[in-house]
Design a protein around this motif. Structure first.
Motif, PDB file in Angstrom:
ATOM      1  N   LEU A  63     -22.192  -1.755  -2.124  1.00  0.00           N
ATOM      2  CA  LEU A  63     -21.226  -2.845  -2.019  1.00  0.00           C
ATOM      3  C   LEU A  63     -20.486  -3.035  -3.335  1.00  0.00           C
ATOM      4  O   LEU A  63     -21.050  -2.831  -4.409  1.00  0.00           O
ATOM      5  CB  LEU A  63     -21.937  -4.157  -1.667  1.00  0.00           C
ATOM      6  N   THR A  64     -19.244  -3.457  -3.256  1.00  0.00           N
ATOM      7  CA  THR A  64     -18.479  -3.885  -4.425  1.00  0.00           C
ATOM      8  C   THR A  64     -18.523  -5.405  -4.433  1.00  0.00           C
ATOM      9  O   THR A  64     -18.260  -6.032  -3.405  1.00  0.00           O
ATOM     10  CB  THR A  64     -17.020  -3.388  -4.322  1.00  0.00           C
ATOM     11  N   ALA A  65     -18.875  -5.985  -5.578  1.00  0.00           N
ATOM     12  CA  ALA A  65     -19.076  -7.436  -5.606  1.00  0.00           C
ATOM     13  C   ALA A  65     -18.836  -8.019  -6.993  1.00  0.00           C
ATOM     14  O   ALA A  65     -18.772  -7.296  -7.987  1.00  0.00           O
ATOM     15  CB  ALA A  65     -20.507  -7.755  -5.165  1.00  0.00           C
ATOM     16  N   HIS A  66     -18.701  -9.346  -7.026  1.00  0.00           N
ATOM     17  CA  HIS A  66     -18.763 -10.064  -8.300  1.00  0.00           C
ATOM     18  C   HIS A  66     -20.191  -9.891  -8.821  1.00  0.00           C
ATOM     19  O   HIS A  66     -21.138  -9.853  -8.024  1.00  0.00           O
ATOM     20  CB  HIS A  66     -18.532 -11.575  -8.106  1.00  0.00           C
ATOM     21  N   ARG A  67     -20.363  -9.812 -10.114  1.00  0.00           N
ATOM     22  CA  ARG A  67     -21.706  -9.707 -10.680  1.00  0.00           C
ATOM     23  C   ARG A  67     -22.564 -10.901 -10.248  1.00  0.00           C
ATOM     24  O   ARG A  67     -23.720 -10.746  -9.847  1.00  0.00           O
ATOM     25  CB  ARG A  67     -21.630  -9.614 -12.204  1.00  0.00           C
ATOM     26  N   LEU A  74       0.829  -1.205   0.000  1.00  0.00           N
ATOM     27  CA  LEU A  74       0.000   0.000   0.000  1.00  0.00           C
ATOM     28  C   LEU A  74       0.869   1.262   0.000  1.00  0.00           C
ATOM     29  O   LEU A  74       0.635   2.191  -0.775  1.00  0.00           O
ATOM     30  CB  LEU A  74      -0.925  -0.011   1.214  1.00  0.00           C
ATOM     31  N   ALA A  75       1.890   1.289   0.839  1.00  0.00           N
ATOM     32  CA  ALA A  75       2.759   2.468   0.939  1.00  0.00           C
ATOM     33  C   ALA A  75       3.537   2.715  -0.346  1.00  0.00           C
ATOM     34  O   ALA A  75       3.716   3.847  -0.765  1.00  0.00           O
ATOM     35  CB  ALA A  75       3.718   2.303   2.114  1.00  0.00           C
ATOM     36  N   VAL A  76       3.985   1.642  -0.994  1.00  0.00           N
ATOM     37  CA  VAL A  76       4.824   1.785  -2.183  1.00  0.00           C
ATOM     38  C   VAL A  76       4.002   1.972  -3.449  1.00  0.00           C
ATOM     39  O   VAL A  76       4.319   2.802  -4.296  1.00  0.00           O
ATOM     40  CB  VAL A  76       5.761   0.561  -2.329  1.00  0.00           C
ATOM     41  N   HIS A  77       2.914   1.220  -3.596  1.00  0.00           N
ATOM     42  CA  HIS A  77       2.184   1.185  -4.860  1.00  0.00           C
ATOM     43  C   HIS A  77       0.796   1.812  -4.817  1.00  0.00           C
ATOM     44  O   HIS A  77       0.151   1.948  -5.848  1.00  0.00           O
ATOM     45  CB  HIS A  77       2.064  -0.256  -5.353  1.00  0.00           C
ATOM     46  N   GLY A  78       0.273   2.145  -3.644  1.00  0.00           N
ATOM     47  CA  GLY A  78      -1.052   2.738  -3.541  1.00  0.00           C
ATOM     48  C   GLY A  78      -2.145   1.686  -3.440  1.00  0.00           C
ATOM     49  O   GLY A  78      -1.914   0.490  -3.591  1.00  0.00           O
ATOM     50  N   ALA A  79      -3.373   2.156  -3.198  1.00  0.00           N
ATOM     51  CA  ALA A  79      -4.513   1.267  -2.946  1.00  0.00           C
ATOM     52  C   ALA A  79      -4.855   0.368  -4.126  1.00  0.00           C
ATOM     53  O   ALA A  79      -5.368  -0.735  -3.939  1.00  0.00           O
ATOM     54  CB  ALA A  79      -5.729   2.085  -2.548  1.00  0.00           C
ATOM     55  N   ASP A  80      -4.579   0.809  -5.355  1.00  0.00           N
ATOM     56  CA  ASP A  80      -4.916  -0.016  -6.513  1.00  0.00           C
ATOM     57  C   ASP A  80      -4.072  -1.280  -6.604  1.00  0.00           C
ATOM     58  O   ASP A  80      -4.412  -2.205  -7.342  1.00  0.00           O
ATOM     59  CB  ASP A  80      -4.774   0.784  -7.807  1.00  0.00           C
ATOM     60  N   ALA A  81      -2.962  -1.367  -5.870  1.00  0.00           N
ATOM     61  CA  ALA A  81      -2.111  -2.552  -5.908  1.00  0.00           C
ATOM     62  C   ALA A  81      -2.673  -3.689  -5.062  1.00  0.00           C
ATOM     63  O   ALA A  81      -2.358  -4.850  -5.291  1.00  0.00           O
ATOM     64  CB  ALA A  81      -0.704  -2.214  -5.434  1.00  0.00           C
ATOM     65  N   LEU A  82      -3.500  -3.357  -4.083  1.00  0.00           N
ATOM     66  CA  LEU A  82      -4.074  -4.395  -3.228  1.00  0.00           C
ATOM     67  C   LEU A  82      -5.280  -5.017  -3.923  1.00  0.00           C
ATOM     68  O   LEU A  82      -5.990  -4.351  -4.664  1.00  0.00           O
ATOM     69  CB  LEU A  82      -4.506  -3.803  -1.883  1.00  0.00           C
ATOM     70  N   PRO A  83      -5.511  -6.306  -3.676  1.00  0.00           N
ATOM     71  CA  PRO A  83      -6.655  -6.945  -4.311  1.00  0.00           C
ATOM     72  C   PRO A  83      -7.971  -6.338  -3.841  1.00  0.00           C
ATOM     73  O   PRO A  83      -8.105  -5.966  -2.680  1.00  0.00           O
ATOM     74  CB  PRO A  83      -6.560  -8.412  -3.892  1.00  0.00           C
ATOM     75  N   LEU A  84      -8.904  -6.236  -4.746  1.00  0.00           N
ATOM     76  CA  LEU A  84     -10.247  -5.777  -4.421  1.00  0.00           C
ATOM     77  C   LEU A  84     -11.023  -6.997  -3.936  1.00  0.00           C
ATOM     78  O   LEU A  84     -10.924  -8.070  -4.523  1.00  0.00           O
ATOM     79  CB  LEU A  84     -10.886  -5.177  -5.673  1.00  0.00           C
ATOM     80  N   ALA A 115     -11.330 -12.438  -3.780  1.00  0.00           N
ATOM     81  CA  ALA A 115     -10.782 -11.408  -4.658  1.00  0.00           C
ATOM     82  C   ALA A 115     -11.658 -11.271  -5.901  1.00  0.00           C
ATOM     83  O   ALA A 115     -12.207 -12.253  -6.403  1.00  0.00           O
ATOM     84  CB  ALA A 115      -9.356 -11.763  -5.057  1.00  0.00           C
ATOM     85  N   VAL A 116     -11.780 -10.034  -6.394  1.00  0.00           N
ATOM     86  CA  VAL A 116     -12.527  -9.762  -7.622  1.00  0.00           C
ATOM     87  C   VAL A 116     -11.681  -8.816  -8.472  1.00  0.00           C
ATOM     88  O   VAL A 116     -11.104  -7.864  -7.947  1.00  0.00           O
ATOM     89  CB  VAL A 116     -13.940  -9.190  -7.330  1.00  0.00           C
ATOM     90  N   GLU A 117     -11.555  -9.113  -9.738  1.00  0.00           N
ATOM     91  CA  GLU A 117     -10.796  -8.240 -10.635  1.00  0.00           C
ATOM     92  C   GLU A 117     -11.530  -6.913 -10.766  1.00  0.00           C
ATOM     93  O   GLU A 117     -12.751  -6.878 -10.899  1.00  0.00           O
ATOM     94  CB  GLU A 117     -10.641  -8.899 -12.000  1.00  0.00           C
ATOM     95  N   ARG A 118     -10.779  -5.814 -10.748  1.00  0.00           N
ATOM     96  CA  ARG A 118     -11.386  -4.479 -10.773  1.00  0.00           C
ATOM     97  C   ARG A 118     -12.270  -4.264 -11.995  1.00  0.00           C
ATOM     98  O   ARG A 118     -13.318  -3.643 -11.897  1.00  0.00           O
ATOM     99  CB  ARG A 118     -10.300  -3.413 -10.707  1.00  0.00           C
ATOM    100  N   ASP A 119     -11.852  -4.791 -13.142  1.00  0.00           N
ATOM    101  CA  ASP A 119     -12.643  -4.568 -14.350  1.00  0.00           C
ATOM    102  C   ASP A 119     -13.883  -5.462 -14.421  1.00  0.00           C
ATOM    103  O   ASP A 119     -14.722  -5.293 -15.282  1.00  0.00           O
ATOM    104  CB  ASP A 119     -11.785  -4.737 -15.604  1.00  0.00           C
ATOM    105  N   ARG A 120     -14.017  -6.402 -13.484  1.00  0.00           N
ATOM    106  CA  ARG A 120     -15.196  -7.272 -13.457  1.00  0.00           C
ATOM    107  C   ARG A 120     -16.101  -6.998 -12.258  1.00  0.00           C
ATOM    108  O   ARG A 120     -17.168  -7.592 -12.136  1.00  0.00           O
ATOM    109  CB  ARG A 120     -14.771  -8.730 -13.448  1.00  0.00           C
ATOM    110  N   ALA A 121     -15.667  -6.140 -11.355  1.00  0.00           N
ATOM    111  CA  ALA A 121     -16.460  -5.832 -10.158  1.00  0.00           C
ATOM    112  C   ALA A 121     -17.617  -4.901 -10.511  1.00  0.00           C
ATOM    113  O   ALA A 121     -17.527  -4.101 -11.432  1.00  0.00           O
ATOM    114  CB  ALA A 121     -15.566  -5.172  -9.105  1.00  0.00           C
ATOM    115  N   VAL A 122     -18.701  -5.046  -9.772  1.00  0.00           N
ATOM    116  CA  VAL A 122     -19.851  -4.160  -9.943  1.00  0.00           C
ATOM    117  C   VAL A 122     -20.151  -3.468  -8.622  1.00  0.00           C
ATOM    118  O   VAL A 122     -19.790  -3.955  -7.554  1.00  0.00           O
ATOM    119  CB  VAL A 122     -21.115  -4.915 -10.425  1.00  0.00           C
ATOM    120  N   THR A 123     -20.799  -2.330  -8.712  1.00  0.00           N
ATOM    121  CA  THR A 123     -21.322  -1.655  -7.525  1.00  0.00           C
ATOM    122  C   THR A 123     -22.786  -2.044  -7.418  1.00  0.00           C
ATOM    123  O   THR A 123     -23.533  -1.955  -8.389  1.00  0.00           O
ATOM    124  CB  THR A 123     -21.182  -0.129  -7.662  1.00  0.00           C
ATOM    125  N   ALA A 124     -23.169  -2.521  -6.247  1.00  0.00           N
ATOM    126  CA  ALA A 124     -24.540  -2.953  -6.020  1.00  0.00           C
ATOM    127  C   ALA A 124     -25.035  -2.345  -4.714  1.00  0.00           C
ATOM    128  O   ALA A 124     -24.239  -1.922  -3.873  1.00  0.00           O
ATOM    129  CB  ALA A 124     -24.601  -4.474  -5.956  1.00  0.00           C
TER     130      ALA A 124
END
Length: 120
Positions: free
Chosen positions: A101-105, A60-70, A78-87
């Protein structure tokens, strides 16, 4: 975190990424080895959750929040960012609160949540 942590490339047929970890007993070596504090018992090296918890703040400190799994907030996998939905809806059937919520479809559909679109 290089040269201290090396993440091995994912195979092309999966979304997995591999992290090389030395054997628990390798403390002194020119190659990959563990730096251990005095009085170390060895118990915590075999628990992946503890290793992950130790590495996550550094990533997190080196790469930022986008480096951690969603994480899917329904199944907690874990859910890939490009496949996650907001529900919108309860996180579990007994939850009286409707929330974003962020979730798998598939998880959102199974939980009968209202899908609003791609995760932000």
């Amino acid at each position: 975190m290089r040269p201290y942590v090396t993440v091995l490339q994912a195979r092309t047929d999966t979304s997995a990424t591999y992290l090389g970890v030395p054997p628990a007993g390798r403390h002194n070596s020119l190659g990959l080895h563990w730096r251990v504090p005095g009085g170390w018992s060895g118990d915590y090296l075999s628990r992946p959750a503890i290793l992950s918890a130790a590495l996550a703040p550094a990533v997190l400190a080196v790469h930022g929040a986008d480096a951690l799994p969603l994480r899917c907030q329904v199944c907690d996998r874990a859910v890939e960012r490009d496949r996650a939905v907001t529900a919108v809806g309860p996180r579990h059937p007994d939850d009286p609160v409707r929330r974003r919520l962020t979730a798998h479809r598939a998880c959102a559909r199974h939980a009968r949540l209202t899908i609003k679109g791609p995760a932000q």
